[in-house]
Design a protein around this motif. Sequence first.
Motif, PDB file in Angstrom:
ATOM      1  N   GLN A 267      10.190  11.524  55.003  1.00 26.58           N
ATOM      2  CA  GLN A 267      11.194  10.830  54.200  1.00 26.58           C
ATOM      3  C   GLN A 267      12.545  10.682  54.907  1.00 26.58           C
ATOM      4  O   GLN A 267      13.578  11.146  54.408  1.00 26.58           O
ATOM      5  N   PRO A 268      12.571  10.039  56.072  1.00 33.32           N
ATOM      6  CA  PRO A 268      13.866   9.802  56.734  1.00 33.32           C
ATOM      7  C   PRO A 268      14.709   8.782  55.974  1.00 33.32           C
ATOM      8  O   PRO A 268      14.177   7.818  55.411  1.00 33.32           O
ATOM      9  N   VAL A 269      16.003   9.016  55.935  1.00 32.50           N
ATOM     10  CA  VAL A 269      16.947   8.137  55.247  1.00 32.50           C
ATOM     11  C   VAL A 269      18.086   7.827  56.207  1.00 32.50           C
ATOM     12  O   VAL A 269      18.707   8.735  56.766  1.00 32.50           O
ATOM     13  N   ILE A 270      18.373   6.554  56.409  1.00 31.35           N
ATOM     14  CA  ILE A 270      19.433   6.132  57.331  1.00 31.35           C
ATOM     15  C   ILE A 270      20.800   6.422  56.718  1.00 31.35           C
ATOM     16  O   ILE A 270      21.086   6.020  55.593  1.00 31.35           O
ATOM     17  N   GLN A 271      21.660   7.114  57.483  1.00 32.55           N
ATOM     18  CA  GLN A 271      23.022   7.386  57.035  1.00 32.55           C
ATOM     19  C   GLN A 271      24.011   6.361  57.584  1.00 32.55           C
ATOM     20  O   GLN A 271      24.840   5.843  56.847  1.00 32.55           O
ATOM     21  N   ALA A 272      23.925   6.092  58.872  1.00 34.92           N
ATOM     22  CA  ALA A 272      24.853   5.140  59.487  1.00 34.92           C
ATOM     23  C   ALA A 272      24.458   4.890  60.931  1.00 34.92           C
ATOM     24  O   ALA A 272      23.791   5.717  61.560  1.00 34.92           O
ATOM     25  N   GLN A 273      24.877   3.740  61.451  1.00 38.92           N
ATOM     26  CA  GLN A 273      24.765   3.476  62.880  1.00 38.92           C
ATOM     27  C   GLN A 273      25.930   4.168  63.568  1.00 38.92           C
ATOM     28  O   GLN A 273      27.058   4.167  63.061  1.00 38.92           O
ATOM     29  N   VAL A 274      25.667   4.808  64.707  1.00 36.37           N
ATOM     30  CA  VAL A 274      26.702   5.569  65.394  1.00 36.37           C
ATOM     31  C   VAL A 274      26.841   5.100  66.842  1.00 36.37           C
ATOM     32  O   VAL A 274      25.885   4.610  67.443  1.00 36.37           O
ATOM     33  N   ASP A 275      28.048   5.264  67.356  1.00 36.16           N
ATOM     34  CA  ASP A 275      28.360   4.828  68.718  1.00 36.16           C
ATOM     35  C   ASP A 275      28.068   5.960  69.698  1.00 36.16           C
ATOM     36  O   ASP A 275      28.972   6.659  70.142  1.00 36.16           O
ATOM     37  N   LEU A 276      26.788   6.146  70.003  1.00 36.09           N
ATOM     38  CA  LEU A 276      26.354   7.174  70.939  1.00 36.09           C
ATOM     39  C   LEU A 276      25.369   6.580  71.935  1.00 36.09           C
ATOM     40  O   LEU A 276      24.645   5.625  71.606  1.00 36.09           O
ATOM     41  N   PRO A 277      25.295   7.118  73.147  1.00 39.22           N
ATOM     42  CA  PRO A 277      24.325   6.607  74.124  1.00 39.22           C
ATOM     43  C   PRO A 277      22.908   6.989  73.717  1.00 39.22           C
ATOM     44  O   PRO A 277      22.677   8.106  73.233  1.00 39.22           O
ATOM     45  N   PRO A 278      21.943   6.095  73.895  1.00 39.23           N
ATOM     46  CA  PRO A 278      20.556   6.380  73.516  1.00 39.23           C
ATOM     47  C   PRO A 278      19.995   7.631  74.175  1.00 39.23           C
ATOM     48  O   PRO A 278      19.186   8.349  73.577  1.00 39.23           O
TER      49      PRO A 278
END
Length: 315
Positions: free
Chosen positions: A295-306
Motif C-alpha cells: 500500500q504505497p502512497v505518494i507524498q510528494a515529488q522531491v528534488d533529489l538525485p535518482p
Amino acid sequence: MEMQPVIPFEPVLAAQLPSGSQWIAQIKWDGVRMLSYYDGNHVELINRRGNRRTLQYPELTVPRSYCRANSFILDGEVIALSGGKPSFHEVMRRDSLKSETAIRAVRPQVPVLYMVFDMLYCNGVWLLDQPLSRRQQMLSEMLLPHLHVQNVPSYADPAELFSAALNGRLEGIVCKDINSTYAPSGKDKRWQKRKIISDVTAVAGGVTFRDGIVNALLFGLYDDAGKLHYIGHAGAGRMTAMDWRNLTAQAHNLTIPVMPFASLPQRSKGAVWIKPSLVFKLHFLEWNSSGTLRQPVIQAQVDLPPEDCRIGQRG
C-alpha cells in the motif's frame, strides 16, 4: 558566508526503543531537515544536501527575531501542518518553489514552523564536542519566542512518547543519548529513530495513463551494482490534478524504449517506460516478502538525485 555548510548528524532506524536514564525522546517531524546559519551579518537556510533554501522561507530570515546569539548554527526541521499534523506534502509546496512571486502567493496558504532541536555553534564557539545536554541548555537560553520558530521539547520516557505519537498517528520519534556529541555527516546508534509511518524515497521508472493523463507510477530502488529493482506502483496520494498534469508533461519528455528495471515488474501491463529521473517520497505499511511495498502512497515529488534512491533505505 564564512561558515561552511554542515552535513547533519542522522539517527539510525531502530526496531526497539532504547532503555536507560541517558535517553531522551523527541517527536520525529515529517518535514525538511534545515540548518540555519548566522554569522552576525547574513543568514542562510541550508538543507540536508547543502542546498540553499533561504528564499523559500522568508519567515526565518531575520535571525535576531528568534535567537539572541550574535552568531549561530541551528539544526532542526521546517514543517507545515495539515489537519493539525505535520504534512510533507504541504511543506513541499513551499520548498519546491523557486521564485519570490510564487513564494509570496503561497506563503499565506502554507505557514511553516521551524522546529529546532540542536545548536551547533554559538557566539563564535563550536559546540560539536559538547554533550547534547549542554547543547540543549544553550539552545534553550538563546532561542526567543517567535511565531514560526519552536524549541522541540524532549521527554524522559521514550515509550510514553512513542505511545502518544502512535495515538496521534504521527511519523514516529527520535531517541537521543544526552551524552552524545554531534558528528557532522555521521550516523550511529547514539541517535535512534523509531518509525510509526514507514517511508522511502524512490525513483519512477515507468508510468501508466488513463484518458491521456498519468494515473500511476512504477517505482524502483538501486542496488550497489547500479541495477534498478522494482518495489511497487502507486497512484494514490496527496497529488493534485495539477500535479498529475505536470507529471504527464514530464513523462512525455522522459519516455524511453527500453525498460529500466532489472526484471519485468508485476504491474507492467500498459506501462510506458521513462528515464529514471523523477524522485518521490512514499509512505507505506510494510515490505512484502517479494521486496515490494504494501500500500504505497505518494507524498510528494522531491528534488533529489535518482542515485540516492537505494535499497539500503529498507534498513
